[in-house]
Design an enzyme around this catalytic site. Structure first.
Site, PDB file in Angstrom:
ATOM      1  N   ASP A   9       0.877  -1.174   0.000  1.00 52.24           N
ATOM      2  CA  ASP A   9       0.000   0.000   0.000  1.00 52.24           C
ATOM      3  C   ASP A   9       0.915   1.226   0.000  1.00 52.24           C
ATOM      4  O   ASP A   9       1.681   1.443   0.951  1.00 52.24           O
ATOM      5  CB  ASP A   9      -0.856  -0.041   1.271  1.00 52.24           C
ATOM      6  CG  ASP A   9      -1.728   1.196   1.424  1.00 52.24           C
ATOM      7  OD1 ASP A   9      -1.580   2.166   0.657  1.00 52.24           O
ATOM      8  OD2 ASP A   9      -2.552   1.180   2.357  1.00 52.24           O
ATOM      9  N   ASN A  23      -5.875  13.332 -10.911  1.00 50.40           N
ATOM     10  CA  ASN A  23      -6.557  13.736 -12.146  1.00 50.40           C
ATOM     11  C   ASN A  23      -6.301  15.237 -12.325  1.00 50.40           C
ATOM     12  O   ASN A  23      -5.845  15.910 -11.398  1.00 50.40           O
ATOM     13  CB  ASN A  23      -8.048  13.395 -12.084  1.00 50.40           C
ATOM     14  CG  ASN A  23      -8.741  14.086 -10.941  1.00 50.40           C
ATOM     15  OD1 ASN A  23      -8.859  15.311 -10.923  1.00 50.40           O
ATOM     16  ND2 ASN A  23      -9.165  13.318  -9.942  1.00 50.40           N
ATOM     17  N   GLY A  31      -9.436   5.237  -6.090  1.00 51.52           N
ATOM     18  CA  GLY A  31      -8.168   4.526  -6.255  1.00 51.52           C
ATOM     19  C   GLY A  31      -7.077   5.030  -5.331  1.00 51.52           C
ATOM     20  O   GLY A  31      -7.309   5.375  -4.172  1.00 51.52           O
ATOM     21  N   VAL A  32      -5.874   5.104  -5.878  1.00 50.64           N
ATOM     22  CA  VAL A  32      -4.728   5.475  -5.060  1.00 50.64           C
ATOM     23  C   VAL A  32      -4.838   6.955  -4.641  1.00 50.64           C
ATOM     24  O   VAL A  32      -4.407   7.332  -3.539  1.00 50.64           O
ATOM     25  CB  VAL A  32      -3.414   5.136  -5.810  1.00 50.64           C
ATOM     26  CG1 VAL A  32      -3.141   6.066  -6.950  1.00 50.64           C
ATOM     27  CG2 VAL A  32      -2.238   5.080  -4.870  1.00 50.64           C
ATOM     28  N   ASP A  33      -5.456   7.775  -5.472  1.00 46.17           N
ATOM     29  CA  ASP A  33      -5.680   9.197  -5.148  1.00 46.17           C
ATOM     30  C   ASP A  33      -6.537   9.315  -3.873  1.00 46.17           C
ATOM     31  O   ASP A  33      -6.179  10.058  -2.928  1.00 46.17           O
ATOM     32  CB  ASP A  33      -6.390   9.838  -6.354  1.00 46.17           C
ATOM     33  CG  ASP A  33      -6.426  11.356  -6.327  1.00 46.17           C
ATOM     34  OD1 ASP A  33      -5.760  11.956  -5.477  1.00 46.17           O
ATOM     35  OD2 ASP A  33      -7.131  11.922  -7.178  1.00 46.17           O
ATOM     36  N   GLY A 123      -5.430   1.744 -13.401  1.00 45.29           N
ATOM     37  CA  GLY A 123      -6.661   1.420 -12.672  1.00 45.29           C
ATOM     38  C   GLY A 123      -7.863   1.990 -13.396  1.00 45.29           C
ATOM     39  O   GLY A 123      -8.218   1.545 -14.499  1.00 45.29           O
ATOM     40  N   TYR A 125      -8.185   4.514 -15.146  1.00 42.18           N
ATOM     41  CA  TYR A 125      -7.879   5.024 -16.487  1.00 42.18           C
ATOM     42  C   TYR A 125      -7.664   3.924 -17.523  1.00 42.18           C
ATOM     43  O   TYR A 125      -7.465   4.228 -18.701  1.00 42.18           O
ATOM     44  CB  TYR A 125      -6.688   5.979 -16.437  1.00 42.18           C
ATOM     45  CG  TYR A 125      -7.014   7.373 -15.923  1.00 42.18           C
ATOM     46  CD1 TYR A 125      -8.335   7.786 -15.712  1.00 42.18           C
ATOM     47  CD2 TYR A 125      -6.008   8.289 -15.662  1.00 42.18           C
ATOM     48  CE1 TYR A 125      -8.624   9.061 -15.247  1.00 42.18           C
ATOM     49  CE2 TYR A 125      -6.295   9.576 -15.204  1.00 42.18           C
ATOM     50  CZ  TYR A 125      -7.606   9.961 -14.995  1.00 42.18           C
ATOM     51  OH  TYR A 125      -7.885  11.236 -14.550  1.00 42.18           O
TER      52      TYR A 125
HETATM   53  N1  AR6 Z   1      -1.225   1.594  -3.052  1.00 40.75           N
HETATM   54  C1  AR6 Z   1      -0.682   1.206  -4.230  1.00 40.75           C
HETATM   55  N2  AR6 Z   1      -1.413   1.050  -5.354  1.00 40.75           N
HETATM   56  C2  AR6 Z   1      -2.737   1.290  -5.287  1.00 40.75           C
HETATM   57  C3  AR6 Z   1      -3.387   1.714  -4.102  1.00 40.75           C
HETATM   58  C4  AR6 Z   1      -2.569   1.871  -2.940  1.00 40.75           C
HETATM   59  N3  AR6 Z   1      -3.067   2.256  -1.759  1.00 40.75           N
HETATM   60  N4  AR6 Z   1      -4.722   1.868  -4.367  1.00 40.75           N
HETATM   61  C5  AR6 Z   1      -4.904   1.564  -5.675  1.00 40.75           C
HETATM   62  N5  AR6 Z   1      -3.715   1.191  -6.232  1.00 40.75           N
HETATM   63  P1  AR6 Z   1      -5.973   4.253  -9.992  1.00 40.75           P
HETATM   64  P2  AR6 Z   1      -5.454   5.717 -12.513  1.00 40.75           P
HETATM   65  C6  AR6 Z   1      -3.401   0.788  -7.616  1.00 40.75           C
HETATM   66  O1  AR6 Z   1      -7.346   3.944 -10.450  1.00 40.75           O
HETATM   67  O2  AR6 Z   1      -5.744   4.524 -13.345  1.00 40.75           O
HETATM   68  C7  AR6 Z   1      -8.736   8.425  -9.409  1.00 40.75           C
HETATM   69  O3  AR6 Z   1     -10.105   8.592  -9.218  1.00 40.75           O
HETATM   70  C8  AR6 Z   1      -4.506   0.238  -8.478  1.00 40.75           C
HETATM   71  O4  AR6 Z   1      -4.704  -1.148  -8.202  1.00 40.75           O
HETATM   72  O5  AR6 Z   1      -5.768   4.709  -8.606  1.00 40.75           O
HETATM   73  O6  AR6 Z   1      -4.248   6.564 -12.846  1.00 40.75           O
HETATM   74  C9  AR6 Z   1      -8.035   9.722  -9.787  1.00 40.75           C
HETATM   75  O7  AR6 Z   1      -8.603  10.827  -9.152  1.00 40.75           O
HETATM   76  C10 AR6 Z   1      -3.935   0.463  -9.876  1.00 40.75           C
HETATM   77  O8  AR6 Z   1      -3.044  -0.595 -10.254  1.00 40.75           O
HETATM   78  O9  AR6 Z   1      -5.275   5.390 -10.932  1.00 40.75           O
HETATM   79  C11 AR6 Z   1      -8.214   9.771 -11.270  1.00 40.75           C
HETATM   80  O10 AR6 Z   1      -9.490  10.297 -11.608  1.00 40.75           O
HETATM   81  C12 AR6 Z   1      -3.090   1.731  -9.719  1.00 40.75           C
HETATM   82  O11 AR6 Z   1      -2.990   1.958  -8.312  1.00 40.75           O
HETATM   83  C13 AR6 Z   1      -8.150   8.312 -11.680  1.00 40.75           C
HETATM   84  O12 AR6 Z   1      -8.548   7.572 -10.538  1.00 40.75           O
HETATM   85  C14 AR6 Z   1      -3.678   2.968 -10.352  1.00 40.75           C
HETATM   86  O13 AR6 Z   1      -5.094   2.947 -10.241  1.00 40.75           O
HETATM   87  C15 AR6 Z   1      -6.745   7.918 -12.033  1.00 40.75           C
HETATM   88  O14 AR6 Z   1      -6.754   6.616 -12.552  1.00 40.75           O
END
Ligand code: AR6
Length: 168
Positions: A9, A23, A31-33, A123, A125
């Site tokens: 994490d 974003n 997600g991670v944000d 994720g 995106y």
């Molecule tokens: N630690 C590590 N990786 C993580 C965690 C964590 N705590 N949580 C999720 N992931 P995403 P994107 C992984 O969707 O595709 C948001 O709403 C997850 O499994 O977080 O760039 C933003 O505001 C995946 O492999 O980011 C934007 O609107 C990776 O992180 C949009 O999502 C990225 O997934 C960005 O989408």
């Protein structure tokens, strides 16, 4: 620079800089944000608001990066970057590589020695994981740094970890 991939994490990463897959609006999301803002607390969001106010149209262009402090996270700073949304019709991979190169440039400018990245765009995106990992490694290797010694890809699950290990 030492590059490595671990499962975990990213909000718990013991590094100088955690990179956020944000974003262009910069005010949080899922997600991670969402996880970084939840763990970092309101100071991170307040700094994002202030940064946003200084950006043309209130938006961070995809592929660019900005820094805030890290609130309650173990890290010292969060570098926020907005990845591209996956498209089957248009090659946006240069923008994805730029997220990594620009985030490292910003982190290095802060004097960071260690930087943790999530799998940007892989994720919500929709970027295919294997290629997201290839672009990530290429983007990091393209960066010229003075201070950063370690780049850690912190992946949420085994599939993502395997993809990044293969790319490395
Ligand atoms: N630690 C590590 N990786 C993580 C965690 C964590 N705590 N949580 C999720 N992931 P995403 P994107 C992984 O969707 O595709 C948001 O709403 C997850 O499994 O977080 O760039 C933003 O505001 C995946 O492999 O980011 C934007 O609107 C990776 O992180 C949009 O999502 C990225 O997934 C960005 O989408």
């Amino acid at each position: 620079m030492l590059l490595r991939a671990v499962r975990g994490d990213i909000t718990r990463a013991d590094v100088d800089v955690v990179v956020n897959a944000a974003n262009p609006g910069l005010l949080g999301g899922g997600g991670v944000d969402g996880a970084i803002h939840a763990a970092g607390g309101p100071d991170v969001l307040a700094e994002c608001r202030a940064l946003k106010a200084g950006l043309p149209g209130g938006r961070l262009p995809r592929g660019q990066a900005v820094a805030t402090t890290a609130g309650r996270l173990p890290a010292r700073w969060v570098v926020h970057t907005a990845g591209p949304i996956w498209s089957a019709d248009e090659d946006r991979s240069a923008v994805l590589r730029s997220c990594y190169t620009e985030s490292l440039r910003v982190a290095d400018g802060l004097g960071a020695r260690s930087v943790a990245f999530p799998a940007i765009s892989a994720g919500v995106y929709g970027w295919p994981l294997e290629d997201a990992a290839v672009q990530a490694v290429a983007g990091v290797r393209a960066a010229a740094v003075q201070h950063v010694q370690e780049v850690r890809f912190v992946l949420f699950d085994d599939r993502a970890l395997a993809a990044f290990e293969a790319a490395l």
